[in-house]
Design a protein around this motif. Structure first.
Motif, PDB file in Angstrom:
ATOM      1  N   ILE A 178       0.639  -1.157   0.072  1.00 29.16           N
ATOM      2  CA  ILE A 178      -0.001  -0.093  -0.107  1.00 29.16           C
ATOM      3  C   ILE A 178       0.896   1.229  -0.133  1.00 29.16           C
ATOM      4  O   ILE A 178       0.896   2.156  -0.704  1.00 29.16           O
ATOM      5  CB  ILE A 178      -1.110  -0.047   1.176  1.00 29.16           C
ATOM      6  N   ILE A 179       1.918   1.421   0.864  1.00 27.53           N
ATOM      7  CA  ILE A 179       2.656   2.297   1.062  1.00 27.53           C
ATOM      8  C   ILE A 179       3.667   2.654  -0.356  1.00 27.53           C
ATOM      9  O   ILE A 179       3.562   3.733  -0.979  1.00 27.53           O
ATOM     10  CB  ILE A 179       3.762   2.387   2.057  1.00 27.53           C
ATOM     11  N   SER A 180       4.065   1.589  -0.941  1.00 28.89           N
ATOM     12  CA  SER A 180       4.715   1.693  -2.242  1.00 28.89           C
ATOM     13  C   SER A 180       3.961   2.118  -3.344  1.00 28.89           C
ATOM     14  O   SER A 180       4.400   2.912  -4.148  1.00 28.89           O
ATOM     15  CB  SER A 180       5.347   0.135  -2.282  1.00 28.89           C
ATOM     16  N   THR A 181       2.677   1.683  -3.398  1.00 27.73           N
ATOM     17  CA  THR A 181       1.913   1.973  -4.308  1.00 27.73           C
ATOM     18  C   THR A 181       1.525   3.749  -4.176  1.00 27.73           C
ATOM     19  O   THR A 181       1.539   4.402  -5.219  1.00 27.73           O
ATOM     20  CB  THR A 181       0.518   1.431  -4.354  1.00 27.73           C
ATOM     21  N   ALA A 182       1.276   4.099  -2.862  1.00 26.16           N
ATOM     22  CA  ALA A 182       1.243   5.429  -2.694  1.00 26.16           C
ATOM     23  C   ALA A 182       2.258   6.444  -3.105  1.00 26.16           C
ATOM     24  O   ALA A 182       2.147   7.280  -3.816  1.00 26.16           O
ATOM     25  CB  ALA A 182       0.825   5.587  -1.420  1.00 26.16           C
ATOM     26  N   GLU A 183       3.377   5.808  -2.805  1.00 32.06           N
ATOM     27  CA  GLU A 183       4.783   6.561  -3.112  1.00 32.06           C
ATOM     28  C   GLU A 183       4.836   6.410  -4.776  1.00 32.06           C
ATOM     29  O   GLU A 183       5.404   7.538  -5.162  1.00 32.06           O
ATOM     30  CB  GLU A 183       6.086   5.991  -2.657  1.00 32.06           C
ATOM     31  N   SER A 184       4.836   5.567  -5.351  1.00 29.88           N
ATOM     32  CA  SER A 184       5.050   5.585  -6.942  1.00 29.88           C
ATOM     33  C   SER A 184       4.143   6.149  -7.787  1.00 29.88           C
ATOM     34  O   SER A 184       4.437   6.579  -8.695  1.00 29.88           O
ATOM     35  CB  SER A 184       5.036   3.942  -7.188  1.00 29.88           C
ATOM     36  N   HIS A 185       2.907   6.301  -7.174  1.00 30.29           N
ATOM     37  CA  HIS A 185       1.832   7.323  -7.823  1.00 30.29           C
ATOM     38  C   HIS A 185       1.794   8.672  -7.252  1.00 30.29           C
ATOM     39  O   HIS A 185       0.990   9.480  -7.687  1.00 30.29           O
ATOM     40  CB  HIS A 185       0.400   6.816  -7.668  1.00 30.29           C
ATOM     41  N   GLY A 186       2.623   9.062  -6.208  1.00 28.73           N
ATOM     42  CA  GLY A 186       2.734  10.597  -5.552  1.00 28.73           C
ATOM     43  C   GLY A 186       1.357  10.832  -5.100  1.00 28.73           C
ATOM     44  O   GLY A 186       0.978  11.884  -5.180  1.00 28.73           O
ATOM     45  N   ALA A 187       0.737   9.847  -4.307  1.00 29.84           N
ATOM     46  CA  ALA A 187      -0.488  10.097  -3.702  1.00 29.84           C
ATOM     47  C   ALA A 187      -0.368  11.136  -2.448  1.00 29.84           C
ATOM     48  O   ALA A 187       0.699  10.953  -2.029  1.00 29.84           O
ATOM     49  CB  ALA A 187      -1.122   8.519  -3.223  1.00 29.84           C
ATOM     50  N   ALA A 218      -3.504  -1.382   9.048  1.00 35.25           N
ATOM     51  CA  ALA A 218      -3.712  -0.070   9.121  1.00 35.25           C
ATOM     52  C   ALA A 218      -2.831   0.717   9.852  1.00 35.25           C
ATOM     53  O   ALA A 218      -2.113   1.898   9.564  1.00 35.25           O
ATOM     54  CB  ALA A 218      -5.408   0.220   9.617  1.00 35.25           C
ATOM     55  N   ASP A 219      -2.500   0.136  10.866  1.00 33.59           N
ATOM     56  CA  ASP A 219      -1.294   0.704  11.853  1.00 33.59           C
ATOM     57  C   ASP A 219      -0.176   0.942  11.297  1.00 33.59           C
ATOM     58  O   ASP A 219       0.475   1.964  11.442  1.00 33.59           O
ATOM     59  CB  ASP A 219      -1.133  -0.255  13.259  1.00 33.59           C
ATOM     60  N   ARG A 220       0.258  -0.200  10.514  1.00 30.63           N
ATOM     61  CA  ARG A 220       1.570  -0.115   9.804  1.00 30.63           C
ATOM     62  C   ARG A 220       1.677   1.114   8.668  1.00 30.63           C
ATOM     63  O   ARG A 220       2.497   1.590   8.434  1.00 30.63           O
ATOM     64  CB  ARG A 220       2.141  -1.225   9.192  1.00 30.63           C
ATOM     65  N   VAL A 221       0.407   1.192   8.045  1.00 30.28           N
ATOM     66  CA  VAL A 221       0.202   2.277   6.934  1.00 30.28           C
ATOM     67  C   VAL A 221       0.460   3.545   7.620  1.00 30.28           C
ATOM     68  O   VAL A 221       1.113   4.485   7.302  1.00 30.28           O
ATOM     69  CB  VAL A 221      -1.100   2.014   6.157  1.00 30.28           C
TER      70      VAL A 221
END
Length: 139
Positions: A91-100, A121-124
């Motif tokens: 989830i975090i990787s996807t957010a970073e790669s898309h610039g979310a 959710a806690d880790r995110v």
């Protein structure tokens, strides 16, 4: 409010996914983008040797089909993305790669092992570099 939102959907609770997808649509700027994401967890090697070779590919296609159906049902314009690996990391990787600039994730009412919010959710929340909205879900 937000221009690019990652909506992490666990297909075991597809009705929760519909709720957070609608929440994302209400928070999206005009011209913004929603990415509906599902993560297929890795299967340990000692288990994978006993399973059919194409099981992961089949699971990814099934996830894509279910997520595309969810998006079509809601009528919300969203890009569907399927990844595999540890859920929080993906989830975090996807957010970073898309610039979310926002991640929305559902969290169940936790047990004592993850009392405040769900483990993923806690880790995110702890590791994301953008805002995170945790939608509390009752079981």
């Amino acid at each position: 409010m937000y221009r690019k939102i990652i909506v992490a959907v666990a297909l075991g609770g597809i009705e929760k996914g519909e709720k957070i997808l609608r929440k994302a649509a209400s928070l999206l700027d005009a011209g913004g983008e929603i990415i509906a994401l599902n993560v297929i967890e890795d299967i340990p090697t000692y288990v994978a040797v006993e399973l059919p070779a194409n099981m992961v590919e089949d699971a990814m296609q099934d996830s894509r089909d279910q997520l595309e159906t969810l998006v079509a049902t809601t009528g919300i314009a969203a890009t569907v993305e399927i990844r595999n690996g540890p859920p929080a990391k993906a989830i975090i990787s996807t957010a970073e790669s898309h610039g979310a600039d926002l991640i929305i994730v559902a969290s169940h009412v936790p047990d004592f092992s993850n009392y405040f919010i769900g483990a993923t959710a806690d880790r995110v929340v702890r590791h994301a570099k953008c805002s995170v909205l945790v939608d509390r879900q009752k079981i």
